[in-house]
Design a protein around this motif. Structure first.
Motif, mmCIF file in Angstrom:
data_model
loop_
_atom_site.group_PDB
_atom_site.id
_atom_site.type_symbol
_atom_site.label_atom_id
_atom_site.label_comp_id
_atom_site.label_asym_id
_atom_site.label_seq_id
_atom_site.Cartn_x
_atom_site.Cartn_y
_atom_site.Cartn_z
ATOM 1 N N ASN A 152 -6.137 9.677 -1.295
ATOM 2 C CA ASN A 152 -7.200 9.719 -2.304
ATOM 3 C C ASN A 152 -6.722 9.932 -3.742
ATOM 4 O O ASN A 152 -7.525 10.209 -4.611
ATOM 5 N N THR A 174 -9.074 -2.389 -4.989
ATOM 6 C CA THR A 174 -9.327 -0.955 -5.077
ATOM 7 C C THR A 174 -10.699 -0.594 -4.519
ATOM 8 O O THR A 174 -11.645 -1.365 -4.646
ATOM 9 N N THR A 175 -10.769 0.578 -3.925
ATOM 10 C CA THR A 175 -12.050 1.097 -3.451
ATOM 11 C C THR A 175 -12.714 1.954 -4.527
ATOM 12 O O THR A 175 -13.821 2.437 -4.331
ATOM 13 N N ASP A 176 -12.030 2.135 -5.657
ATOM 14 C CA ASP A 176 -12.531 2.989 -6.735
ATOM 15 C C ASP A 176 -12.133 2.368 -8.072
ATOM 16 O O ASP A 176 -11.077 2.674 -8.617
ATOM 17 N N ASN A 197 -14.970 -2.466 -0.529
ATOM 18 C CA ASN A 197 -15.605 -1.311 0.105
ATOM 19 C C ASN A 197 -14.614 -0.405 0.823
ATOM 20 O O ASN A 197 -14.782 0.809 0.834
ATOM 21 N N GLN A 198 -13.610 -1.025 1.448
ATOM 22 C CA GLN A 198 -12.681 -0.237 2.252
ATOM 23 C C GLN A 198 -11.366 -0.978 2.396
ATOM 24 O O GLN A 198 -11.329 -2.207 2.425
ATOM 25 N N LEU A 199 -10.286 -0.211 2.472
ATOM 26 C CA LEU A 199 -8.982 -0.766 2.789
ATOM 27 C C LEU A 199 -8.630 -0.317 4.209
ATOM 28 O O LEU A 199 -9.468 0.244 4.907
ATOM 29 N N PRO A 210 -8.960 5.043 5.405
ATOM 30 C CA PRO A 210 -9.965 5.628 4.509
ATOM 31 C C PRO A 210 -9.403 6.303 3.255
ATOM 32 O O PRO A 210 -10.024 6.249 2.201
ATOM 33 N N ASP A 211 -8.229 6.939 3.339
ATOM 34 C CA ASP A 211 -7.654 7.645 2.192
ATOM 35 C C ASP A 211 -6.934 6.710 1.225
ATOM 36 O O ASP A 211 -6.462 7.140 0.175
ATOM 37 N N THR A 245 0.841 -1.192 0.000
ATOM 38 C CA THR A 245 0.000 0.000 0.000
ATOM 39 C C THR A 245 0.876 1.242 0.000
ATOM 40 O O THR A 245 2.100 1.155 -0.063
ATOM 41 N N LYS A 290 -6.675 4.044 -1.567
ATOM 42 C CA LYS A 290 -7.500 3.628 -2.694
ATOM 43 C C LYS A 290 -7.066 2.309 -3.308
ATOM 44 O O LYS A 290 -7.822 1.694 -4.053
#
Length: 138
Positions: free
Chosen positions: A55, A89-91, A121-123, A126-127, A37, A129
């Motif tokens: 992000n 990925t969250t996006d 949904n999430q790693l 929160p920031d 990451t 991706k």
């Protein structure tokens, strides 16, 4: 290590620098990466860690691929030893927009490892991706 690509007749994966399957033979060792990451040490944060390039999936991809290069170097391996890569990925839309970073990076090695792109949904933070797992062999 010997690699034999297995692809459908139309080989659509070629434009994504991937094989649909590979037979890997004549190898001695496997390396398995933890998810890589864009986390960095940060003494000012509560956990002692923060996300580099919050992000920004493209910058996170560049950062992670550089980290992977460094880990491969420490293992006396290179990108051409990669036999599988998993992207989390969250996006997904942002991932596809930044995929060229990976495509150019792996193209330099002259290999097309199998791969998976998985939307989550999430790693861990929160920031964050993107997270990338690698399996390699030699």
């Amino acid at each position: 290590m010997k690699r034999q690509a297995i692809n459908p007749a139309n080989d659509w994966g070629a434009r994504f620098e991937m094989n649909q399957a590979e037979i890997i033979s004549e190898f001695n060792e496997i390396i398995k990466f933890s998810g890589q990451t864009s986390i960095i040490a940060d003494n000012n944060s509560e956990m002692g860690l923060s996300v580099k390039y919050p992000n920004d999936q493209k910058k996170q991809m560049e950062f992670i691929l550089n980290t992977i290069d460094n880990l491969l170097y420490q293992a006396k391996m290179s990108r051409n030893n990669i036999i599988h890569i998993s992207f989390y990925t969250t996006d997904m839309e942002g991932f596809l927009e930044s995929y060229e970073v990976y495509s150019n990076w792996i193209k330099e090695a002259g290999v097309r490892p199998t791969q998976s792109a998985i939307g989550v949904n999430q790693l861990v933070m929160p920031d964050m991706k993107l997270e990338i797992e690698i399996t390699g062999a030699r």
